[in-house]
Design a protein around this motif. Sequence first.
Motif, PDB file in Angstrom:
ATOM      1  N   PRO A  11       1.423  -0.195  12.309  1.00 20.25           N
ATOM      2  CA  PRO A  11       2.713  -0.741  12.755  1.00 20.25           C
ATOM      3  C   PRO A  11       3.823  -0.275  11.815  1.00 20.25           C
ATOM      4  O   PRO A  11       3.620  -0.156  10.607  1.00 20.25           O
ATOM      5  CB  PRO A  11       2.510  -2.250  12.660  1.00 20.25           C
ATOM      6  CG  PRO A  11       1.388  -2.429  11.702  1.00 20.25           C
ATOM      7  CD  PRO A  11       0.519  -1.213  11.820  1.00 20.25           C
ATOM      8  N   PHE A  12       4.980   0.028  12.381  1.00 21.72           N
ATOM      9  CA  PHE A  12       6.090   0.499  11.567  1.00 21.72           C
ATOM     10  C   PHE A  12       6.850  -0.655  10.945  1.00 21.72           C
ATOM     11  O   PHE A  12       7.662  -0.470  10.079  1.00 21.72           O
ATOM     12  CB  PHE A  12       7.026   1.357  12.414  1.00 21.72           C
ATOM     13  CG  PHE A  12       6.462   2.714  12.730  1.00 21.72           C
ATOM     14  CD1 PHE A  12       7.270   3.839  12.668  1.00 21.72           C
ATOM     15  CD2 PHE A  12       5.137   2.894  13.070  1.00 21.72           C
ATOM     16  CE1 PHE A  12       6.761   5.096  12.949  1.00 21.72           C
ATOM     17  CE2 PHE A  12       4.614   4.132  13.350  1.00 21.72           C
ATOM     18  CZ  PHE A  12       5.433   5.243  13.297  1.00 21.72           C
ATOM     19  N   SER A  13       6.591  -1.850  11.437  1.00 23.55           N
ATOM     20  CA  SER A  13       7.198  -3.026  10.823  1.00 23.55           C
ATOM     21  C   SER A  13       6.258  -4.209  11.030  1.00 23.55           C
ATOM     22  O   SER A  13       5.601  -4.323  12.049  1.00 23.55           O
ATOM     23  CB  SER A  13       8.562  -3.329  11.439  1.00 23.55           C
ATOM     24  OG  SER A  13       8.411  -3.664  12.793  1.00 23.55           O
ATOM     25  N   ALA A  14       6.184  -5.019  10.028  1.00 26.63           N
ATOM     26  CA  ALA A  14       5.363  -6.222  10.110  1.00 26.63           C
ATOM     27  C   ALA A  14       5.987  -7.262   9.195  1.00 26.63           C
ATOM     28  O   ALA A  14       6.333  -6.961   8.057  1.00 26.63           O
ATOM     29  CB  ALA A  14       3.930  -5.927   9.691  1.00 26.63           C
ATOM     30  N   PHE A  23       0.487   0.074   3.233  1.00 31.17           N
ATOM     31  CA  PHE A  23      -0.708  -0.767   3.226  1.00 31.17           C
ATOM     32  C   PHE A  23      -1.826  -0.133   4.046  1.00 31.17           C
ATOM     33  O   PHE A  23      -2.962  -0.015   3.587  1.00 31.17           O
ATOM     34  CB  PHE A  23      -0.362  -2.157   3.779  1.00 31.17           C
ATOM     35  CG  PHE A  23      -1.572  -3.020   4.007  1.00 31.17           C
ATOM     36  CD1 PHE A  23      -2.145  -3.715   2.961  1.00 31.17           C
ATOM     37  CD2 PHE A  23      -2.140  -3.118   5.267  1.00 31.17           C
ATOM     38  CE1 PHE A  23      -3.268  -4.508   3.166  1.00 31.17           C
ATOM     39  CE2 PHE A  23      -3.260  -3.911   5.483  1.00 31.17           C
ATOM     40  CZ  PHE A  23      -3.830  -4.605   4.427  1.00 31.17           C
ATOM     41  N   TRP A  24      -1.537   0.283   5.281  1.00 30.18           N
ATOM     42  CA  TRP A  24      -2.568   0.824   6.170  1.00 30.18           C
ATOM     43  C   TRP A  24      -3.072   2.188   5.712  1.00 30.18           C
ATOM     44  O   TRP A  24      -4.261   2.484   5.823  1.00 30.18           O
ATOM     45  CB  TRP A  24      -2.060   0.872   7.611  1.00 30.18           C
ATOM     46  CG  TRP A  24      -1.909  -0.497   8.178  1.00 30.18           C
ATOM     47  CD1 TRP A  24      -0.740  -1.156   8.448  1.00 30.18           C
ATOM     48  CD2 TRP A  24      -2.953  -1.407   8.522  1.00 30.18           C
ATOM     49  NE1 TRP A  24      -1.004  -2.410   8.936  1.00 30.18           N
ATOM     50  CE2 TRP A  24      -2.362  -2.590   8.995  1.00 30.18           C
ATOM     51  CE3 TRP A  24      -4.340  -1.336   8.468  1.00 30.18           C
ATOM     52  CZ2 TRP A  24      -3.100  -3.684   9.422  1.00 30.18           C
ATOM     53  CZ3 TRP A  24      -5.076  -2.431   8.904  1.00 30.18           C
ATOM     54  CH2 TRP A  24      -4.463  -3.576   9.365  1.00 30.18           C
ATOM     55  N   VAL A  25      -2.190   3.027   5.179  1.00 35.47           N
ATOM     56  CA  VAL A  25      -2.622   4.334   4.663  1.00 35.47           C
ATOM     57  C   VAL A  25      -3.549   4.149   3.470  1.00 35.47           C
ATOM     58  O   VAL A  25      -4.597   4.782   3.372  1.00 35.47           O
ATOM     59  CB  VAL A  25      -1.407   5.219   4.302  1.00 35.47           C
ATOM     60  CG1 VAL A  25      -1.826   6.432   3.484  1.00 35.47           C
ATOM     61  CG2 VAL A  25      -0.681   5.651   5.568  1.00 35.47           C
ATOM     62  N   GLN A  26      -3.195   3.257   2.553  1.00 35.22           N
ATOM     63  CA  GLN A  26      -4.057   2.995   1.398  1.00 35.22           C
ATOM     64  C   GLN A  26      -5.410   2.442   1.838  1.00 35.22           C
ATOM     65  O   GLN A  26      -6.444   2.809   1.282  1.00 35.22           O
ATOM     66  CB  GLN A  26      -3.366   2.035   0.428  1.00 35.22           C
ATOM     67  CG  GLN A  26      -2.220   2.679  -0.306  1.00 35.22           C
ATOM     68  CD  GLN A  26      -1.451   1.708  -1.182  1.00 35.22           C
ATOM     69  OE1 GLN A  26      -1.568   0.493  -1.065  1.00 35.22           O
ATOM     70  NE2 GLN A  26      -0.643   2.252  -2.082  1.00 35.22           N
ATOM     71  N   LYS A  27      -5.413   1.554   2.825  1.00 39.79           N
ATOM     72  CA  LYS A  27      -6.659   0.989   3.347  1.00 39.79           C
ATOM     73  C   LYS A  27      -7.527   2.099   3.950  1.00 39.79           C
ATOM     74  O   LYS A  27      -8.731   2.182   3.669  1.00 39.79           O
ATOM     75  CB  LYS A  27      -6.340  -0.082   4.398  1.00 39.79           C
ATOM     76  CG  LYS A  27      -7.518  -0.582   5.199  1.00 39.79           C
ATOM     77  CD  LYS A  27      -8.398  -1.502   4.409  1.00 39.79           C
ATOM     78  CE  LYS A  27      -9.456  -2.131   5.311  1.00 39.79           C
ATOM     79  NZ  LYS A  27     -10.571  -2.660   4.578  1.00 39.79           N
TER      80      LYS A  27
END
Length: 125
Positions: A11-14, A23-27
């Motif tokens: 998501p581009f915003s949360a 957050f998602w790239v690191q995960k």
Amino acid sequence: EWYGRVWLNPPFSAEQLINPIRFWVQKLLAEYRQGDVPQAVLLVTAGTERIWFQPLWEHPICFFNHQAVYLNVGTHKRHGDCIVYLGPNEDKFIEHFSAFGRIAKAIDTPPVRPQMSRLWEGHGD
């Protein structure tokens, strides 16, 4: 925990996250590095200046040669997108995704961010 092949369009915003893409790239990178995700395709903004983007240069990246169109987007996007492949089948990724844009991958990794003034020393204009 994630297992298996992953398609990720974060998501581009949360509301709960300050930087959701980071957050998602690191995960994804963590799950890939520990071997739980053997292959992944990641769709993200082409934010090459962002800290979260820097580790992605280790993988082939398709930079779109056109503006991606998304359904149900309330505002006009003003950024480019790219697709990153993590996995052992880089040749297949290049073969299929080169139809959508240019494929890039880092050929070097500078140890320190150089100062621009030093780059031009002794080179005339």
